[in-house]
Design a protein around this motif. Structure first.
Motif: not given
Length: 690
Positions: A219-228
């Protein structure tokens, strides 16, 4: 495209009064801090032929900023013929430059992010989204300082993206948080009586966020990774180490820090840069507005220094001085000297101590963009974002060490502490009579000329008469006044081209240019009452960033293409998108310059634009997206398959509040308006603009 809508406010550019109030402390409505009587660009015109010779040079070898890749490219000709509209007119009928092959977005006032046709988008992260372990989900009715310290900060600005070693499809996103707008953050906010909790939430919402993101390849979508494990918050109360030649200076000592080497917090972080050794730089800009009671200072030297940095008046807008004495200049006169620096963080070590780099000088830093000299020494270009202030560079005394060994990391950590700080003096090559303030091109067909880098200080040596080196670093504006630097129209972001090495400077606007008691128009700043700004292109002698001589020309003179004062690199003006108030800039892989705008004075929403810098399409401006009502476009990153933009201060219009929102973005009606980072990609999965 020509039926322009009315301005959203009467403030300079297209900004609302609310933005001016919280972002820069109404800087445009205070006395201009620079009252020096410096020479102007048009004052010296001798030697024009020799100065043009650099821009007419043949093939030049250039050194890329962060990659070390060597490229060969022919510099564009400086002659009027080469840049006339006639030359590219025929070519303009063909394809756009690679990387810019999309249908431009029409100017608009939609309360959404409008992208070029065929693209999708998503919100990557919003103000208040949790990024650290233990941080709660955002609740606008239950905000707390403790929660905000673990959540994404407010008013995202500059962004940097770095790969995460060993983690496929993960990228590390570093984001500045420039300022807070308490009226849009807290229901029932009383600006005359803020609470301690509101002040502490504001401290925690400033600074930077470091957050890992994950991409969905299809998709090309970017999402945040919480608590990395790499996620981090840096705030207005984070401890900083002071490094460089002014560390420990008496001018930086306070009752809380008698050593002058440990500062709490960073404020009003705007532009920045990524170093070739993998750290991130961030500039502290409009820090002056956070300090109170400058009007009560009686010592004339201190008062003059405060005034030169725009620190004036009684109570501050946010009233932080009620909760921490360091924001009261009467009680802590040196605390203001501890802000206005470039900071450096190691985004891959969340336990590392960030640093304030005194060798780079103290002013309203808008950018800190690096490049390498021909012998491998880092150079930083920096703008001071104020009307009639200056453009600077720093040249390190030491070469960068390649690799990621412990020895290399420790060595590279010192590169920005030793070197020479310079300020720019621009000289036009046209007779002064041809620069009349109207924006009319001089007879040679271009606004262009030469310039020199004037040294200010190196280590403990000052080159400014009457000032010690420590004074030069701490009061850099005053030092630049003394050596006769050129007054510019708000130097904002700076970006060296990774292909050619030419340096591009966004000069956002200056409506005071040409007023009776102000500096007149000159060849680098050729329009009186400059509402729309310009982009300046600078070429160092021999294209070596360590040189003390350069040539320059105006690449874009922004505004409505139907306005005769505008100029688009010589490209036909009826085939470009209108652009106003350039701010943040970046490059794509094809060498195109991308420009985000701040305060569009054409009556439309701010946006992101791409422009070709070379070839037959040089100067073709195309709008890629627009941002919602009241918002500014910030921190653009243009990757092969994705564009990232920080949407700053959505809904920040006069009269807006939590109870009366001016925008419903990003989450729709009934939800709090929240500054956010967005990702845009092609729906068919192809490369952007290819």
């Amino acid at each position: 495209m020509r039926n322009l809508l009315p301005l959203i406010s009467s403030h300079p550019g297209g900004r609302s009064a609310l933005t001016c109030r919280y972002r820069c402390g109404d800087a445009c409505f205070h006395e201009t801090p620079n009252t020096s009587d410096n020479a102007y660009v048009g004052d010296v015109i001798a030697g024009a032929a020799s100065r043009r010779s650099l821009l007419r040079a043949g093939a030049v070898v250039t050194v890329a900023a962060a990659t070390g890749v060597v490229a060969v490219e022919r510099a564009p000709q400086a002659s009027a013929a080469a840049n006339s509209a006639a030359a590219p007119a025929a070519a303009a009928k063909g394809k756009a430059a690679r990387g810019l092959r999309f249908a431009p977005v029409a100017p608009n006032t939609e309360d959404v992010v409008v992208t070029a046709e065929g693209h999708d988008q998503n919100v990557v992260i919003r103000w208040g989204d949790p990024i650290l372990r233990g941080a709660p989900a955002f609740d606008p009715d239950k905000q707390s300082a403790k929660a905000q310290e673990g959540q994404f900060g407010y008013n995202n600005d500059y962004m940097a993206v770095l790969d995460v070693p060993g983690e496929r499809d993960h990228q590390l996103l570093v984001v500045n948080h420039e300022y807070t707008d308490e009226v849009l953050m807290f229901a029932g906010y009383d600006p005359e009586n803020p609470t301690r909790e509101q002040a502490e939430i504001g401290w925690a919402a400033h600074g930077l966020s470091v957050v890992v993101t994950a991409e969905e390849r299809r998709l090309g979508r970017l999402t945040a990774v919480p608590r990395h494990r790499l996620n981090r918050r840096i705030t207005a109360t984070t401890a900083f180490e002071v490094t460089g030649p002014a560390a420990g200076s008496e001018l930086l000592r306070t009752s809380a820090d008698p050593s002058g080497k440990r500062i709490l917090g960073t404020l009003n972080n705007c532009g920045g840069g990524i170093t070739p050794w993998g750290t991130v730089l961030s500039g502290e800009e409009n820090f002056n507005q956070y300090f109170a009671n400058a009007g009560s200072v009686t010592d004339p030297t201190t008062a003059a220094r405060l005034k030169r940095y725009g620190i004036a008046g009684a109570a501050s807008e946010r009233k932080w001085e009620r909760f921490d004495d360091r924001f009261d200049v009467v009680k802590e006169p040196n605390e203001t000297n501890r802000f206005g620096w470039v900071i450096e963080i190691d985004p891959f070590d969340p336990d590392s101590t960030p640093r304030k780099l005194t060798a780079l000088g103290r002013f309203k830093h808008e950018a800190a963009e690096p490049r390498l000299t021909s012998d491998g020494r880092p150079v930083l270009y920096m703008g001071d974002d104020e009307k009639f202030d200056y453009f600077y560079k720093f040249v390190s005394a030491k070469r960068m060490m390649k690799g990621n060994s412990r020895i290399a990391r420790e060595h590279n950590r010192t590169l920005l502490d030793e070197g020479t700080l310079y300020v720019a003096k621009f000289t036009g090559d046209s007779p002064a009579a041809e620069i009349d303030g109207s924006g009319k091109l001089p007879k040679d067909g271009e606004f262009d000329g030469a310039g020199e880098w004037i040294p200010l200080a190196c280590g403990d040596r000052s080159f400014v008469e009457g000032m010690t080196a420590e004074e030069v670093y701490v009061f850099t504006r005053i030092a630049a006044d003394k050596v006769g630097a050129t007054k510019m129209d708000r130097p904002e972001d700076v970006e060296p081209s990774p292909r050619t090495g030419r340096v591009y400077i966004a000069l956002t606007n200056n409506t005071d240019r040409g007023k009776a008691d102000k500096a007149p128009a000159d060849e680098a700043n050729p329009r009186n009452g400059n509402k729309h700004g310009q982009i300046l292109e600078l070429t160092e002698r021999w294209n070596n960033a360590g040189s003390t001589r350069f040539n320059w020309r105006l690449f874009l003179v922004c505004g409505d293409p139907e306005d005769p004062s505008t100029y688009f690199g010589g490209f036909p003006k009826d085939q470009v998108s209108p652009i106003s108030c350039p701010d943040n800039i970046t490059f794509d892989a094809y060498g195109n310059l991308w420009i985000s705008t701040d305060g569009n004075a054409l009556g439309n929403h701010d946006g992101l634009f791409g422009v070709a810098t070379a070839g037959s399409r040089r100067g073709e401006v195309k709008q890629f997206l627009t941002v919602p009502t009241g918002a500014e476009t910030c921190g653009p990153i243009v990757q092969d398959r994705r564009v990232l933009v920080a949407v700053q201060h959505p809904g920040e219009l006069d009269g807006a509040s939590v109870e009366k929102p001016a925008s419903t973005w990003p989450d729709g009606p009934g939800k709090l308006t929240r500054p956010s980072v967005i990702s845009v990609w092609r729906r068919d999965g192809g490369d952007i603009g290819a």
